[in-house]
Write an enzyme that holds these catalytic residues in place. Sequence first.
Site, PDB file in Angstrom:
ATOM      1  N   ASP A   7      37.692  42.060  33.003  1.00 37.13           N
ATOM      2  CA  ASP A   7      38.254  41.983  34.342  1.00 37.13           C
ATOM      3  C   ASP A   7      38.841  40.583  34.522  1.00 37.13           C
ATOM      4  OD1 ASP A   7      37.058  43.304  37.532  1.00 37.13           O
ATOM      5  OD2 ASP A   7      38.968  42.417  36.937  1.00 37.13           O
TER       6      ASP A   7
ATOM      7  N   GLU B 281      37.642  43.670  47.469  1.00 40.13           N
ATOM      8  CA  GLU B 281      36.660  42.896  46.719  1.00 40.13           C
ATOM      9  C   GLU B 281      35.737  42.098  47.641  1.00 40.13           C
ATOM     10  OE1 GLU B 281      37.946  41.476  42.834  1.00 40.13           O
ATOM     11  OE2 GLU B 281      39.965  42.164  43.294  1.00 40.13           O
TER      12      GLU B 281
HETATM   13  C1  GLC Z   1      40.216  42.457  40.064  1.00 43.03           C
HETATM   14  C2  GLC Z   1      39.370  43.700  40.162  1.00 43.03           C
HETATM   15  C3  GLC Z   1      39.794  44.831  39.251  1.00 43.03           C
HETATM   16  C4  GLC Z   1      41.310  44.862  39.090  1.00 43.03           C
HETATM   17  C5  GLC Z   1      41.724  43.556  38.449  1.00 43.03           C
HETATM   18  C6  GLC Z   1      43.251  43.484  38.259  1.00 43.03           C
HETATM   19  O1  GLC Z   1      39.398  41.346  39.789  1.00 43.03           O
HETATM   20  O2  GLC Z   1      37.972  43.483  39.970  1.00 43.03           O
HETATM   21  O3  GLC Z   1      39.310  46.052  39.825  1.00 43.03           O
HETATM   22  O4  GLC Z   1      41.680  45.961  38.280  1.00 43.03           O
HETATM   23  O5  GLC Z   1      41.328  42.412  39.205  1.00 43.03           O
HETATM   24  O6  GLC Z   1      43.899  43.450  39.482  1.00 43.03           O
END
Ligand code: GLC
Length: 574
Positions: A264, A454
Amino acid sequence: LTLEEKAGQMVQGELGYITPDDVKAFNVGSVFCGGGQSPSTGNSAADWLAMYNEFQQAALGSSSGLPILFGVDAVHGHGNVESATLFPHNSGLGAANDPELMYAIGQATAKEIFATGLDWNFSPCVAVAQDIRWGRYFESFGESAAIQESLVKRYIEGLQQFNISATAKHFVADGATTWNKRNHRASGTLYNPDAYKMDQGDARISQKELHEIHLVGYREAIAADVDAVMISHSSINGVKLHGHELIQSLLRSELGFQGIVVSDYESIHQLPGDFREQVIRAVNAGIDMLMEPRRWKYAINAIVEGVNTGAIPEERVDDAVSRILTVKFKRGIVEQPIKTPDLALFNAEENRRIAREAVRKSVVLLKNEGNVLPLPKDSNVLLLGPGSDNVGMQAGGWTLTWQGTIHKEVKGTSIRQGLESVAVENGGNVYTSRDDAAKADVVVVVIGEIPYAEGVGDNGRLTLDSATAHKNNLQALADAKSTGLPTIVILISGRPLLVTNYIKDWDAFIAAFLPGSEGGAGIADLLYGDYDFTGKLPMTWPKTAKQFSETIYKRNYKERDYLYPFGYGLQLTD
Ligand code: GLC
């Protein structure tokens, strides 16, 4: 492939920090647009398609000649892009709990991603969310593993049937992190990257809970031949997943996952050691592709150096690259890297029809005293509340911007527009000023949460006036109450909020979750009775603040302890 070319395939840079020339020079394997990112030329599907083909053309000129995978978070439709069809977020789809609808949504989403050229969707989130304070609750299908079993496979099949790679995320038990009020920042306010956030927190769970609850979505995803799994920012029993042996022992060995394990967003930076050591740990733990938006070049160098010093076995690199190339061949990107899609696929009428059906099935009727619903079509409706005319609020996070927006125009049908389109054809009226109360037969009040994503969505209070709640909620309820009219309340939110002290003043109460661009149309279909409600709560609705983390997995779970238990939902005929 040379070691440098292999290492290039194993990194993913973010638009804005990587150019087509970089992709060509370093054999970069993937590029992605993060939440809210869009091409510098504009935000139409055509702008995205041109951007995709420019990057792809450059990739073909690299020494390896390999095309890129281009990823995006199309988690409720292709939300970054203007005028995308926005489906209900997952907590509402959990209420619908309709596998064939999920297949249709997966396919429609894939068509709109394909229309912009892209080929990789960082979706679905298969978290089995256990605490409604979690800012990502709306990305989950709810608290039960049974709903994962029902929905995950068909959604992924819908996406991948149209050659768009799906990603089961975030491995594993991201929905089981604990609320840590002690050092939790003031929730829902400024995005403080240094503070504890539930989506980067710690899940303290037993092996039994891990296998019986939190792994279920991955079993379903792997059964659907999912192309990728994204590792979670969070920890399990104090150990960060990005360096955890579970990737090898559980995901690759026990579950037999053969696709791409992707990290991630800069999450490996939370591992011990300096960046070189973090890359070594992550790659050796079984991560095949590093989502390093800014430090992708350093990541390439760290992989090459790691192999040359023996810290990373070359077989591990070969395994990672073979998994990445397998997806590129399987999805036809090597054969046809440059896309020439029919742009009419984007926001097509058929996609909006599917979204409207999804709204109808995802909205839950929780109270209907005196059968105030359905409304006669010639009703005189007083429509109040911050959510009454705001598609951005209906859409929630991951819409045009990372956090979503109630200030920018989001294309779609608001609740006001949905009600008006019925009323005007049937001699009814929709008034939007409190002063017109005397002309109205009923008042509809739309309250709820502002969009978030988030950690920003973490909220420890979950009242109608807490951090993620719209600031005008209580005033709207007071205005409605002062009219003395029969009152219908619609809650637009990613999750349950505490309404225990207000519910007695409401004749009808509807949980609409985050219904998306067709929210107004689908809700009007239900309010006026063209369709009956079928949605059932995919989570427990708390009566008190002590119950935020109580789910059906609680020993001696008693339905009467809660405002509404898991699975509750009325029909107009009830
Ligand atoms: C973020 C999220 C993830 C997402 C990624 C790219 O940190 O946790 O779900 O796919 O970044 O945007």
